[in-house]
Design an enzyme around this catalytic site. Structure first.
Site, PDB file in Angstrom:
ATOM      1  N   ARG A 204       0.873  -1.167   0.000  1.00  0.00           N
ATOM      2  CA  ARG A 204       0.000   0.000   0.000  1.00  0.00           C
ATOM      3  C   ARG A 204       0.913   1.220   0.000  1.00  0.00           C
ATOM      4  O   ARG A 204       2.046   1.164   0.480  1.00  0.00           O
ATOM      5  CB  ARG A 204      -0.901   0.021   1.234  1.00  0.00           C
ATOM      6  N   LYS A 229      -2.205  -1.863   7.828  1.00  0.00           N
ATOM      7  CA  LYS A 229      -3.645  -1.748   8.049  1.00  0.00           C
ATOM      8  C   LYS A 229      -4.103  -2.789   9.058  1.00  0.00           C
ATOM      9  O   LYS A 229      -3.740  -3.957   8.961  1.00  0.00           O
ATOM     10  CB  LYS A 229      -4.384  -1.950   6.719  1.00  0.00           C
ATOM     11  N   HIS A 293      -2.443   2.072  -6.000  1.00  0.00           N
ATOM     12  CA  HIS A 293      -3.024   0.816  -5.521  1.00  0.00           C
ATOM     13  C   HIS A 293      -3.188  -0.172  -6.682  1.00  0.00           C
ATOM     14  O   HIS A 293      -3.266  -1.379  -6.450  1.00  0.00           O
ATOM     15  CB  HIS A 293      -4.367   1.064  -4.839  1.00  0.00           C
ATOM     16  N   ARG A 296      -0.392  -2.597  -6.647  1.00  0.00           N
ATOM     17  CA  ARG A 296      -0.601  -3.665  -5.656  1.00  0.00           C
ATOM     18  C   ARG A 296      -1.558  -4.730  -6.216  1.00  0.00           C
ATOM     19  O   ARG A 296      -1.318  -5.926  -6.083  1.00  0.00           O
ATOM     20  CB  ARG A 296      -1.150  -3.059  -4.365  1.00  0.00           C
ATOM     21  N   HIS A 319      -4.036  -9.538   3.929  1.00  0.00           N
ATOM     22  CA  HIS A 319      -5.500  -9.589   4.003  1.00  0.00           C
ATOM     23  C   HIS A 319      -5.938 -10.416   5.205  1.00  0.00           C
ATOM     24  O   HIS A 319      -5.390 -11.490   5.455  1.00  0.00           O
ATOM     25  CB  HIS A 319      -6.098 -10.215   2.734  1.00  0.00           C
TER      26      HIS A 319
END
Length: 345
Positions: A204, A229, A293, A296, A319
């Site tokens: 990111r 994140k 992004h 990515r 994730h």
């Protein structure tokens, strides 16, 4: 003749209520408004909530509104709550801005009087009318739910606030050739290194700009992504070619702590990084509307097309759920290539 005007929500619609003691002259004047109606349940006359009517009834215009004092105090309390829960700075700003927009819309009401019907009105009269995205609407819902969770005296029922139906948009992806065209078109060494690092590690933009020298593990050929994140750490891949580029970059720019700096050794701005990509794509002749992004997304898709297991891709991207990673199966063209088009048979 004393009267009071107030913004209200009536049957899911934003209206201006006019309260006054029974007076034939005022009733006659109110009836001249084409949108005027009497509400039995609210025992008041009400008209359409328009800027023209706001001016007539001495209410602030929509674009000049701010939360009332109670709302401003509530926002300050909400911000302290988010800090205490260790939410990221980006999330704190996003949720605070979303709550401010909501409380601004209902700045003539006390917080304790805000209801679930008001949430529906805000969605219809603010979000949908202004064509804001469902992701923004979801942010507002998150902010409202969290805020009213800490409000003691309230009319709203948190569990009955519904989220918008999630849009099923596929991520934009570049081919490998397009990615390398963009990187090759980037002449500035810092910019080239930044773009190559983001793509090759599936980062990111915030992760790339917060990257430190000590996060590059050249012995194990891994990159340590810290406090990403969801406040999660992870390891991702370090490319052999990018390592060569990083060493060249280090000799020229000599970064001391963070890998990338802006002017006067300040933090590199994400807006500047996005502009770097935009200019590079233009030079490379790439017409697609892309962001950082996209690099990515392209990294994940190319891994999948190379036969990498989804579980590993999930770990590399950080994730939380495999469902998030599964979306790349819909943009990978590896399987589609094996299908013969009936037109060509």
């Amino acid at each position: 003749m004393k009267w009071k005007a107030q913004l209200i929500s009536h049957k899911g619609e934003a209206r201006i209520a006019i309260y006054f003691e029974k007076n034939p002259d005022l009733i006659a004047r109110i009836k001249k408004f084409p949108s005027a109606r009497w509400s039995v349940t609210k025992t008041c006359w009400h008209v359409a909530d328009t800027n023209e009517n706001r001016i007539k009834f001495k209410l602030p215009l929509a674009h000049t509104l701010l939360p009332n004092k109670e709302g401003m105090d509530g926002i300050a309390t909400f911000k302290r709550y988010l800090f205490s829960k260790r939410y990221s700075q980006n999330t704190i700003e996003t949720y605070t801005d979303a709550l401010r927009a909501f409380l601004t819309f209902f700045n003539t009401k006390s917080i304790k009087d805000i209801t679930n019907e008001d949430v529906i009105t805000f969605n219809n009269e603010h979000i949908l009318k202004n064509k804001y995205s469902s992701s923004y609407q979801n942010q507002v819902v998150n902010a409202i739910k969290l805020f009213f969770k800490i409000v003691q005296e309230k009319s709203i029922q948190i569990d009955r606030i519904h989220r918008p139906k999630r849009e099923k948009k596929l991520p934009k992806v570049l081919s490998k050739e397009e990615v390398f065209k963009i990187i090759d078109a980037t002449e500035n060494l810092k910019h080239k290194t930044l773009l190559a690092l983001i793509y090759s590690a599936g980062l990111r933009i915030s992760e790339a700009l917060n990257m430190k020298l000590t996060d590059i593990d050249s012995e194990r050929m891994l990159i340590h992504v810290k406090n990403a994140k969801g406040k999660k750490d992870r390891y991702t891949l370090l490319s052999d070619k990018v390592l060569v580029l990083l060493r060249e970059y280090y000799l020229v720019y000599k970064p001391t702590d963070y890998l990338f700096y802006g002017h006067f050794r300040s933090m590199y701005a994400s807006r500047s990084a996005q502009l770097v990509l935009k200019n590079a794509a233009k030079k490379a002749g790439i017409q697609k509307d892309i962001t950082l992004h996209t690099l990515r997304h392209s990294f994940a898709t190319h891994l999948l097309e190379n036969g990498t297991d989804l579980r590993y891709i999930q770990d590399l991207l950080g994730h939380s759920s495999p469902k998030t990673t599964m979306i790349y199966t819909h943009v990978s063209n590896d399987s589609l290539k094996k299908i013969t088009n009936p037109f060509d048979i």
